[in-house]
Design a protein around this motif. Structure first.
Motif, short mmCIF file in Angstrom:
data_model
loop_
_atom_site.label_atom_id
_atom_site.label_comp_id
_atom_site.label_asym_id
_atom_site.label_seq_id
_atom_site.Cartn_x
_atom_site.Cartn_y
_atom_site.Cartn_z
N LEU A 47 0.82 -1.30 -0.06
CA LEU A 47 0.04 -0.19 -0.03
C LEU A 47 0.89 1.04 -0.04
CD1 LEU A 47 -2.74 -0.92 2.51
CD2 LEU A 47 -2.96 -0.89 0.18
N GLY A 48 1.98 1.21 0.54
CA GLY A 48 3.05 2.46 0.71
C GLY A 48 2.79 3.20 1.69
N GLN A 49 1.99 2.69 2.56
CA GLN A 49 1.64 3.57 3.77
C GLN A 49 1.41 3.01 5.16
OE1 GLN A 49 -2.11 4.91 2.95
NE2 GLN A 49 -3.18 3.10 3.01
N HIS A 50 1.35 3.55 6.30
CA HIS A 50 1.40 2.83 7.76
C HIS A 50 -0.04 2.61 7.82
CE1 HIS A 50 5.23 4.72 8.10
NE2 HIS A 50 5.53 3.43 8.98
N VAL A 51 -0.41 1.61 8.74
CA VAL A 51 -1.72 1.17 9.15
C VAL A 51 -1.69 1.06 10.66
CG1 VAL A 51 -3.35 -0.43 9.09
CG2 VAL A 51 -2.20 -0.12 7.04
N LYS A 52 -2.55 2.00 11.12
CA LYS A 52 -2.67 1.88 13.03
C LYS A 52 -3.56 0.71 13.31
CE LYS A 52 -2.36 5.02 16.69
NZ LYS A 52 -2.56 6.13 17.26
N LEU A 53 -3.17 0.03 14.15
CA LEU A 53 -3.84 -1.33 14.59
C LEU A 53 -3.69 -1.71 15.92
CD1 LEU A 53 -2.85 -3.99 11.68
CD2 LEU A 53 -5.09 -2.62 11.81
N LYS A 54 -4.84 -2.16 16.64
CA LYS A 54 -4.60 -2.59 18.02
C LYS A 54 -4.80 -4.21 17.69
CE LYS A 54 -7.04 -0.64 21.25
NZ LYS A 54 -8.22 -0.60 22.30
N ILE A 55 -3.48 -4.89 17.96
CA ILE A 55 -3.50 -6.12 17.91
C ILE A 55 -2.80 -7.01 18.92
CG2 ILE A 55 -3.41 -6.10 15.37
CD1 ILE A 55 -0.43 -6.42 15.40
N SER A 56 -3.11 -8.08 19.19
CA SER A 56 -2.73 -9.07 20.25
C SER A 56 -1.15 -9.47 19.56
CB SER A 56 -3.54 -10.22 20.43
OG SER A 56 -3.29 -11.12 19.25
N CYS A 57 -0.27 -9.81 20.64
CA CYS A 57 0.98 -10.48 20.28
C CYS A 57 0.85 -11.67 19.44
CB CYS A 57 1.78 -10.64 21.42
SG CYS A 57 2.19 -9.12 22.56
N ARG A 58 -0.05 -12.30 19.62
CA ARG A 58 -0.17 -13.68 18.80
C ARG A 58 -0.40 -13.25 17.31
NH1 ARG A 58 -1.35 -19.14 19.29
NH2 ARG A 58 -0.18 -18.76 21.43
N ALA A 59 -1.13 -12.17 17.09
CA ALA A 59 -1.42 -11.73 15.58
C ALA A 59 -0.16 -10.98 15.20
CB ALA A 59 -2.58 -10.62 15.96
N LEU A 60 0.46 -10.38 15.81
CA LEU A 60 1.83 -9.68 15.45
C LEU A 60 2.73 -10.73 15.19
CD1 LEU A 60 3.15 -6.95 15.35
CD2 LEU A 60 4.18 -7.35 17.45
N LYS A 61 3.01 -12.06 15.74
CA LYS A 61 3.67 -13.11 15.49
C LYS A 61 3.09 -13.60 13.69
CE LYS A 61 5.28 -16.34 17.82
NZ LYS A 61 5.37 -17.56 18.95
N THR A 62 1.81 -13.70 14.03
CA THR A 62 1.39 -14.03 12.51
C THR A 62 1.56 -13.28 11.45
OG1 THR A 62 -0.42 -15.19 13.72
CG2 THR A 62 -0.88 -14.86 11.37
N MET A 63 1.61 -11.99 11.76
CA MET A 63 2.06 -10.83 10.75
C MET A 63 3.71 -10.86 10.30
SD MET A 63 0.84 -6.88 10.87
CE MET A 63 -0.67 -7.37 10.99
N ASN A 64 4.23 -11.18 11.30
CA ASN A 64 5.87 -11.38 10.85
C ASN A 64 5.86 -12.43 10.08
OD1 ASN A 64 6.74 -9.08 12.28
ND2 ASN A 64 6.91 -10.27 14.23
N LYS A 65 5.30 -13.62 10.34
CA LYS A 65 5.50 -14.77 9.57
C LYS A 65 4.76 -14.83 8.21
CE LYS A 65 3.93 -19.74 9.65
NZ LYS A 65 3.68 -20.82 10.44
N ASN A 66 3.47 -14.37 8.12
CA ASN A 66 2.79 -14.32 6.61
C ASN A 66 2.96 -13.09 5.85
OD1 ASN A 66 2.13 -16.89 7.48
ND2 ASN A 66 0.34 -16.29 8.30
N GLY A 67 3.44 -12.11 6.57
CA GLY A 67 3.68 -10.75 5.94
C GLY A 67 2.12 -9.93 6.40
N ALA A 68 2.52 -8.47 6.22
CA ALA A 68 1.47 -7.62 6.88
C ALA A 68 0.26 -7.69 5.76
CB ALA A 68 2.00 -6.11 7.01
#
Length: 88
Positions: free
Chosen positions: A56-77
């Motif tokens: 997207l070429g931009q920042h996205v502001k989210l309220k996420i759990s640490c488990r979701a953050l690990k998922t995001m690191n693994k699969n991509g934002a």
């Protein structure tokens, strides 16, 4: 605001804590006895994060759990946000 993860939908859960008194039989006592059951809440580990999405070429502001953050690191934002339905 509600304590809910934007990606996984994790929310506050309720449960019970059992209070026991007495000494265990194997330690020489007469056994443990339940004296009280108390309601308690278990909150998810929520973090407010500003995440850069390359596609997207931009920042996205989210309220996420640490488990979701690990998922995001693994699969991509982008893939994680698309699967959660937060971006089109």
């Amino acid at each position: 605001m509600a304590r809910i993860c934007d990606i996984r939908g994790t929310r506050v859960r309720s449960g019970g804590k059992i209070h026991r008194s007495g000494l265990a039989k194997k330690k020489g006592g007469i056994g443990r006895h339940v004296t009280k059951v108390v309601k308690r809440t278990v909150s998810p580990n929520l973090q407010s994060k500003r995440i850069w999405v390359e596609e997207l070429g931009q920042h996205v502001k989210l309220k996420i759990s640490c488990r979701a953050l690990k998922t995001m690191n693994k699969n991509g934002a982008f893939a994680t946000l698309k699967k959660a339905g937060l971006i089109g």
